[in-house]
Design an enzyme around this catalytic site. Structure first.
Site, PDB file in Angstrom:
ATOM      1  N   SER A  99       0.822  -1.212   0.000  1.00  0.00           N
ATOM      2  CA  SER A  99       0.000   0.000   0.000  1.00  0.00           C
ATOM      3  C   SER A  99       0.853   1.257   0.000  1.00  0.00           C
ATOM      4  CB  SER A  99      -0.857  -0.013   1.268  1.00  0.00           C
ATOM      5  OG  SER A  99      -1.510   1.233   1.436  1.00  0.00           O
ATOM      6  N   TYR A 142      -1.818  -0.116  10.331  1.00  0.00           N
ATOM      7  CA  TYR A 142      -2.122  -0.693   9.016  1.00  0.00           C
ATOM      8  C   TYR A 142      -0.927  -0.534   8.069  1.00  0.00           C
ATOM      9  CZ  TYR A 142      -3.624  -1.022   4.243  1.00  0.00           C
ATOM     10  OH  TYR A 142      -3.669  -1.359   2.916  1.00  0.00           O
ATOM     11  N   LYS A 181       1.881  -3.416   6.516  1.00  0.00           N
ATOM     12  CA  LYS A 181       2.211  -3.636   5.095  1.00  0.00           C
ATOM     13  C   LYS A 181       3.711  -3.494   4.860  1.00  0.00           C
ATOM     14  CE  LYS A 181      -1.760  -4.705   3.375  1.00  0.00           C
ATOM     15  NZ  LYS A 181      -1.965  -5.982   2.682  1.00  0.00           N
TER      16      LYS A 181
HETATM   17  C1  WQD Z   1      -8.995  10.371   0.140  1.00  0.00           C
HETATM   18  C2  WQD Z   1      -8.982  11.878   0.321  1.00  0.00           C
HETATM   19  C3  WQD Z   1      -9.323  12.576   2.587  1.00  0.00           C
HETATM   20  C4  WQD Z   1     -13.406  11.158   2.940  1.00  0.00           C
HETATM   21  C5  WQD Z   1      -6.643   5.389   2.422  1.00  0.00           C
HETATM   22  C6  WQD Z   1      -5.562   4.635   3.121  1.00  0.00           C
HETATM   23  C7  WQD Z   1      -4.605   4.091   2.120  1.00  0.00           C
HETATM   24  C8  WQD Z   1      -5.331   3.264   1.077  1.00  0.00           C
HETATM   25  C9  WQD Z   1      -6.446   4.022   0.471  1.00  0.00           C
HETATM   26  C10 WQD Z   1      -5.444   0.899   1.551  1.00  0.00           C
HETATM   27  C11 WQD Z   1      -8.222  12.315   1.565  1.00  0.00           C
HETATM   28  C12 WQD Z   1     -10.452  13.029   1.701  1.00  0.00           C
HETATM   29  C13 WQD Z   1     -12.141  11.454   2.488  1.00  0.00           C
HETATM   30  C14 WQD Z   1     -14.353  12.217   3.127  1.00  0.00           C
HETATM   31  C15 WQD Z   1     -12.673  13.773   2.406  1.00  0.00           C
HETATM   32  N1  WQD Z   1      -5.908   2.086   1.646  1.00  0.00           N
HETATM   33  N2  WQD Z   1     -11.786  12.748   2.225  1.00  0.00           N
HETATM   34  N3  WQD Z   1     -13.938  13.496   2.835  1.00  0.00           N
HETATM   35  O1  WQD Z   1      -6.760   8.359   3.218  1.00  0.00           O
HETATM   36  O2  WQD Z   1      -5.962   8.772   0.847  1.00  0.00           O
HETATM   37  O3  WQD Z   1      -6.050   6.477   1.730  1.00  0.00           O
HETATM   38  O4  WQD Z   1      -7.289   4.533   1.508  1.00  0.00           O
HETATM   39  O5  WQD Z   1      -4.383   0.524   1.193  1.00  0.00           O
HETATM   40  O6  WQD Z   1      -3.686   3.343   2.780  1.00  0.00           O
HETATM   41  O7  WQD Z   1      -4.868   5.504   3.997  1.00  0.00           O
HETATM   42  O8  WQD Z   1      -8.142   7.591   1.210  1.00  0.00           O
HETATM   43  O9  WQD Z   1     -10.483   7.691   0.497  1.00  0.00           O
HETATM   44  O10 WQD Z   1      -9.944   7.968   2.966  1.00  0.00           O
HETATM   45  O11 WQD Z   1      -9.360   9.780   1.376  1.00  0.00           O
HETATM   46  O12 WQD Z   1     -12.361  14.956   2.159  1.00  0.00           O
HETATM   47  O13 WQD Z   1     -15.493  12.018   3.524  1.00  0.00           O
HETATM   48  O14 WQD Z   1     -10.334  12.304   0.525  1.00  0.00           O
HETATM   49  O15 WQD Z   1      -8.981  13.594   3.504  1.00  0.00           O
HETATM   50  O16 WQD Z   1      -7.577  13.514   1.253  1.00  0.00           O
HETATM   51  P1  WQD Z   1      -6.680   7.911   1.826  1.00  0.00           P
HETATM   52  P2  WQD Z   1      -9.567   8.186   1.551  1.00  0.00           P
END
Ligand code: WQD
Length: 320
Positions: A117, A141, A145
């Site tokens: 990841s 998490y 990984k």
């Molecule tokens: C994306 C962007 C949020 C929700 C995570 C894991 C990563 C991988 C993928 C597995 C960010 C913003 C989110 C909301 C928002 N997982 N956001 N409003 O955090 O980039 O990655 O998932 O391997 O390891 O950390 O993904 O989809 O949570 O967020 O503004 O309601 O959207 O702040 O910038 P993230 P995400």
């Protein structure tokens, strides 16, 4: 040669199984159905219910199906949950990998594709994150990984094992509506959920040092991700040495870019609320994708519209 896909009944795993089966590979799936669903497994694959933590079962599956390579996707993957219950993540993601590797060693399985990841990078302060960017994960998490990658590196050095570790960036979309992401943990499904409930989606911070102030991520279509696994598996079959690859598009999209795309695809005049930053969110995480392009000839093909469009079809199929 037969491939074992662990976690093959889950969102990503089912896409990988489909890609392998459609390419003519014999596939056996091992999944404990904790979050997966056996109906997602391509009918061309053999399904076995059970956990990678069950060493006897792992050995039996590898032996009975004459498995020669493993694609290991079974894992826990929620960052927040890993902070609340790190032992769950160390057991499932680290102990599970050790058990699986012991089985591989016992049965002479020497090809391994690992689901890693971008969470291994933590807060990368670079325009494009390449595979040599030092990683300091921010959660159990991400740590689980990175530890997995280290375990595999050590095993590859000591035993007869070749390993491709694939670092997924932000996975979205679906190859067909019934394979849509059933989890509502990531940005795109959360926006759909808000829309369905007649609420405004939340933007976690609009004061980041990015052009529109919101966080930038590298969104990659799950079908491209599946194609990357197929490419890595086939490369291992043909004797290519193992290494670590980013799986992204090398293109950044901000949270507002994603919201605009959801508005276009759903035909909604989408409004949103800016709320506080979420702890631990890096401003920008975008993959350098040269290594897999040059090494394996793989480039992701599908754009953000494709991802949002197919994710929306998946959402509607699951929430009629
Ligand atoms: C994306 C962007 C949020 C929700 C995570 C894991 C990563 C991988 C993928 C597995 C960010 C913003 C989110 C909301 C928002 N997982 N956001 N409003 O955090 O980039 O990655 O998932 O391997 O390891 O950390 O993904 O989809 O949570 O967020 O503004 O309601 O959207 O702040 O910038 P993230 P995400």
């Amino acid at each position: 040669m037969t491939w074992l896909v662990t976690g093959g009944a889950g969102y990503i795993g089912a896409h990988v199984v489909r890609a392998l089966v459609h390419d003519g590979a014999p596939v056996v799936v091992l999944d404990d159905l904790s979050t997966g669903d056996a109906s997602r497994v391509d009918p061309g694959a053999t399904f076995v219910a059970g956990s990678v933590l069950d060493g006897d079962l792992v050995a039996r599956v590898l032996r009975d199906h004459e498995v020669r390579g493993v694609v290991h996707i079974a894992a826990k993957k929620q960052v927040g949950e890993s902070v609340a219950d790190p032992l769950l993540y160390y057991r499932e993601n680290v102990a599970g990998l050790v058990t699986l590797l012991e089985g591989c060693r016992g049965q002479g399985v020497d090809r391994f594709v690992f689901s890693s990841s971008a969470a291994t990078y933590g807060l990368p302060d670079v325009e494009l994150v390449d595979e040599d960017t030092p990683g300091i994960p921010l959660s159990p998490y991400g740590e689980s990984k990175l530890i997995g990658e280290w375990l595999l590196r050590d095993c590859a050095a000591a035993y007869d094992l070749r390993v491709m570790s694939l670092r997924y960036f932000n996975v979205a979309g679906a190859a067909s509506p019934e394979l849509g992401d059933p989890g509502v943990f990531n940005l795109i499904p959360l926006v759909f959920q808000a829309l369905a409930a007649g609420q405004r989606p939340k933007v976690f911070g609009a004061d980041y040092p990015t052009p529109d102030g919101t966080c930038i991520r590298d969104y990659v279509h799950v079908d491209d991700l599946a194609a990357a696994h197929l490419t890595a598996a086939r490369a291992l079959e043909s004797g290519v040495p193992g290494t670590t690859y980013n799986i992204g598009r090398g293109k950044g999209s901000s949270v507002l870019d994603v919201l605009r795309m959801v508005g276009e695809v759903t035909g909604t005049d989408l409004t949103y609320d800016v709320v506080d930053r979420r702890a631990g969110d890096p401003a920008r995480v975008v993959a350098a994708v040269d290594r897999i392009r040059d090494g394996l000839g793989f480039t992701a093909q599908r754009d953000l519209r494709d991802m949002v469009d197919s994710a929306w079809a998946g959402w509607q199929a699951q929430h009629p």
